[in-house]
Design a protein around this motif. Structure first.
Motif, short mmCIF file in Angstrom:
data_model
loop_
_atom_site.label_atom_id
_atom_site.label_comp_id
_atom_site.label_asym_id
_atom_site.label_seq_id
_atom_site.Cartn_x
_atom_site.Cartn_y
_atom_site.Cartn_z
N GLU A 140 -4.17 -9.34 5.91
CA GLU A 140 -2.76 -9.00 5.85
C GLU A 140 -2.00 -10.31 5.92
N ILE A 141 -1.00 -10.49 5.08
CA ILE A 141 -0.39 -11.81 4.87
C ILE A 141 0.08 -12.45 6.18
N GLY A 142 0.46 -11.65 7.16
CA GLY A 142 0.88 -12.21 8.44
C GLY A 142 -0.27 -12.70 9.29
N CYS A 143 -1.52 -12.44 8.89
CA CYS A 143 -2.74 -12.90 9.57
C CYS A 143 -2.89 -12.31 10.97
N HIS A 144 -2.23 -11.20 11.27
CA HIS A 144 -2.42 -10.53 12.55
C HIS A 144 -3.24 -9.25 12.39
N SER A 145 -3.69 -8.95 11.18
CA SER A 145 -4.59 -7.83 10.94
C SER A 145 -5.31 -8.08 9.62
N ASN A 146 -6.40 -7.34 9.42
CA ASN A 146 -7.11 -7.46 8.14
C ASN A 146 -7.98 -6.25 7.90
N TRP A 147 -8.55 -6.19 6.70
CA TRP A 147 -9.47 -5.14 6.29
C TRP A 147 -10.79 -5.80 5.86
N VAL A 148 -11.91 -5.21 6.23
CA VAL A 148 -13.21 -5.78 5.85
C VAL A 148 -14.12 -4.67 5.35
N LEU A 172 0.82 -1.22 0.00
CA LEU A 172 0.00 0.00 0.00
C LEU A 172 0.85 1.26 0.00
N ASN A 173 2.15 1.09 0.25
CA ASN A 173 3.08 2.23 0.22
C ASN A 173 2.64 3.37 1.15
N GLY A 174 2.16 2.98 2.32
CA GLY A 174 1.77 3.98 3.31
C GLY A 174 0.35 4.50 3.18
N GLU A 175 -0.34 4.16 2.10
CA GLU A 175 -1.73 4.59 1.94
C GLU A 175 -2.64 3.73 2.82
N ILE A 176 -3.82 4.24 3.10
CA ILE A 176 -4.76 3.55 3.98
C ILE A 176 -5.84 2.86 3.15
N LEU A 177 -6.06 1.59 3.43
CA LEU A 177 -7.12 0.83 2.78
C LEU A 177 -8.33 0.85 3.71
N THR A 178 -9.50 1.23 3.22
CA THR A 178 -10.67 1.42 4.06
C THR A 178 -11.85 0.57 3.59
N LYS A 179 -12.85 0.49 4.48
CA LYS A 179 -14.08 -0.21 4.12
C LYS A 179 -14.79 0.48 2.95
N TYR A 225 -7.44 -3.99 18.35
CA TYR A 225 -8.30 -2.82 18.22
C TYR A 225 -8.79 -2.64 16.79
N PHE A 226 -9.84 -1.82 16.69
CA PHE A 226 -10.40 -1.43 15.41
C PHE A 226 -9.85 -0.05 15.05
N VAL A 227 -9.28 0.08 13.87
CA VAL A 227 -8.71 1.36 13.45
C VAL A 227 -9.86 2.33 13.15
N ARG A 228 -9.70 3.54 13.65
CA ARG A 228 -10.73 4.57 13.44
C ARG A 228 -10.10 5.84 12.88
N GLN A 229 -10.89 6.59 12.14
CA GLN A 229 -10.53 7.95 11.70
C GLN A 229 -11.67 8.88 12.10
N ASN A 230 -11.33 9.90 12.87
CA ASN A 230 -12.35 10.85 13.35
C ASN A 230 -13.50 10.14 14.05
N GLY A 231 -13.14 9.07 14.78
CA GLY A 231 -14.14 8.33 15.54
C GLY A 231 -14.92 7.30 14.77
N HIS A 232 -14.63 7.14 13.49
CA HIS A 232 -15.39 6.21 12.65
C HIS A 232 -14.51 5.03 12.24
N LEU A 233 -15.11 3.84 12.19
CA LEU A 233 -14.39 2.64 11.78
C LEU A 233 -13.87 2.77 10.36
N THR A 234 -12.64 2.34 10.14
CA THR A 234 -12.09 2.33 8.77
C THR A 234 -12.26 0.98 8.11
N GLY A 235 -12.53 -0.06 8.93
CA GLY A 235 -12.61 -1.42 8.39
C GLY A 235 -11.34 -2.22 8.64
#
Length: 555
Positions: A139-147, A116-123, A170-180
């Motif tokens: 994520e290939i290491g299976c310790h995180s994912n995007w949905v 992703l080269n530092g970019e954010i993948l979101t729901k 934890y769930f990643v959030r931006q401005n209080g909202h889930l990113t997925g």
């Protein structure tokens, strides 16, 4: 005395510190009754086997594996691998796949986060591709994912859902909202979506049978199973099948099992359940007397907890603090149970050591809990001698000690930790020399071809800190040079002791397994090759010619 088995002219490594070498042994009723020189054989009657100088050692004890989790992965759709160099190209690839494969119940992909080269993948990105069907990107290491939003809705996760362990799971959030995006055990329910409905007892037994055959072939006579995080119900189903296999006489590897705890909110239930597991799983080869805790996460995604921050200032977090660990230990002590802890980062193991120190001080001579810290990628200097002082076992997974990411791993760790700390990882020899009980493990979560479960691979990498063209390993895992520091390389005697008597001590079975001594179970391996003098490079190709469990040849 009439004996069942008499062996002479052997090169026996006993793992018994008092008598490390022998040339003869006698077995009766599944136990060693004599170990020593050939002169002592005159007191025994029976057929004598002359080994012609072959190498003989105790059976292997792998002190941190996952027997149950791999069954989940064996029947899990890990998804279509995305090998694109940017976020947009990755999204285009996934969109094209969804368009060309309509009507699926769900869509799964696997992506290396660095792409992703530092970019954010979101729901929102995933919803644009797949708005009406569940979509999971691992994520290939299976310790995180995007949905996508469909998955979040199916699990009842909203912006108001609390993080299981802030800073760790934890769930990643931006401005209080889930990113997925989610991390560690917050992400695992998405990973194994649907498995409860599709996994049958027949599938479980088929997978377990493969693992049992591997264990017999490679001489693994005992393991600590470190559980199936966030899926203790599936974990229990698999234990029930293991119990049945044992009652049928089909389980030949001793399994020291556990119940897994990942977050403080589940502590009370976990304490009740580990006590129930202790009562219900108690056959000859399957016993449960250990609570397993995930204290922190992984280095690559900076969820491993640090005393000194990562280079970007992130510290990671621990699931419990030292006072909570002390309280857990006191309850386990009262129940006669033990503790095994996932501790990748230096702060995670420090919290455990601090908790042990508090509990030992309060309970004094009444303290009896066996505590093991597993993984130990990074350790603070101030804690290195505390394992020995506090009686905490240090468990390492040596095949990781080449860096375990392919290419040039030191580049990644330099970026994460800075050069000084990156060149001081996996300090198993320092720990050994401090007097701590050090044990070895494979800690693989995939069965596959069992290549990474190979204990002789672990021995090779611990002795060389390098996976190269001579190593029995997948091409993708090779590193370009030995991993620093050279002073942390182990010798073969240390590897054999850590995989035998020390492993038995960790599991609390040293009175009957782990060394070749009179009165202990006659578990032993015979090799054509002398492991004490074998070349370290390529050591991973060693394998026992014969494997014995309680005096019976099982392979």
């Amino acid at each position: 005395m009439k004996a069942d088995l008499i062996i002479k002219n052997a090169n026996i490594f006993t793992s018994d510190q008092a008598h490390p070498q022998a040339s003869a042994l006698v077995v009766k009723d599944g136990k060693f009754v004599y170990v020593g020189d050939e002169a002592g054989l005159s007191e025994y009657e029976g057929e004598v086997t002359d080994l012609g100088g072959k190498f003989l050692m105790p059976g292997i004890i792998d002190s941190h594996v996952h027997v149950t989790t791999p069954i989940g992965f064996e029947y899990l759709d890990l998804g279509v691998l995305v090998l694109c160099p940017s976020k947009q190209e990755s999204l285009d690839f996934m969109a094209d796949y969804v368009q060309k494969n309509p009507g699926k119940k769900s869509y799964r992909f696997a992506l290396e986060k660095s792409a992703l080269n530092g970019e954010i993948l979101t729901k929102d990105d995933l919803d644009a591709i797949c708005p009406d069907t569940e979509m999971v990107v691992l994520e290939i290491g299976c310790h995180s994912n995007w949905v996508n939003s469909k998955v979040l809705a199916a699990h009842g996760i909203t912006d108001d859902t609390p993080d299981p362990v802030p800073g760790l799971a934890y769930f990643v959030r931006q401005n209080g909202h889930l990113t997925g995006e989610s991390y560690e055990t917050a992400s695992w329910p998405f990973l194994f979506d649907g498995l409860r409905e599709t996994l049958t007892d027949e599938m479980i037994v088929n997978s377990l049978s493969r693992w049992i055959e591997f264990s017999k072939e490679f001489g693994v006579i005992g393991v600590f199973d470190s559980g199936f995080p966030e899926h203790n119900d599936i974990h229990e189903r698999i234990y029930k099948q293991l119990r049945e296999l044992d009652l049928q006489g089909k389980l030949t590897t001793y399994i020291d099992g556990c119940y897994v705890l990942t977050q403080p909110a589940k502590l009370q239930k976990a304490m009740q359940e580990v006590k129930r597991f202790n009562r219900e799983f108690n056959t000859e080869h399957l016993k449960v007397h250990t609570l397993k805790i995930f204290m922190d996460g992984t280095m690559k995604i900076e969820t491993a907890a640090m005393v000194t921050p990562y280079t970007d200032g992130v510290m990671g977090a621990t699931a419990f603090n030292k006072e909570q660990v002390a309280d857990i230990l006191k309850e386990l002590n009262e129940a006669g149970l033990d503790l095994h802890v996932h501790t990748v980062g230096e702060a995670a193991s420090r919290v455990v050591l601090d908790g042990v120190e508090i509990a030992r001080k309060e309970l004094g001579d009444n303290y009896h809990v066996k505590v093991t810290c597993a993984h130990l990628w990074v350790q603070d200097d101030a804690d290195l001698d505390r394992f020995a002082k506090l009686g905490v076992t240090a468990n390492f997974t040596p095949w990781w000690h080449s860096g375990n990411i392919g290419g040039n791993p030191i580049t990644l760790y330099n970026a994460l930790l800075g050069e000084k700390r990156a060149h001081a990882m996996f300090r198993c020899n320092t720990m050994w020399n401090s007097g701590a009980v050090v044990t070895w493990s494979s800690d693989e979560v995939f069965y596959g071809d069992f290549k990474n479960w190979n204990p002789y691979l672990a021995m090779e990498v611990a002795m060389t800190r390098w996976i190269n063209e001579h190593t029995r390993f997948d091409e993708v895992g090779r590193t370009i040079a030995p991993f620093p520091p050279e002073t942390e390389r182990m010798n073969i005697e240390q590897m054999l002791i850590g995989f035998t008597i020390n492993g038995a001590k960790q599991l609390g079975i040293e009175d009957r397994k782990g060394s070749i001594e009179p009165g202990k179970d006659a578990d032993f391996l015979i090799f054509d090759n002398n492991l004490l003098t074998a070349e370290h490079s390529g050591f991973s190709f060693n394998k026992p010619q014969e494997v014995y469990s309680c005096g019976k040849k099982i392979h």
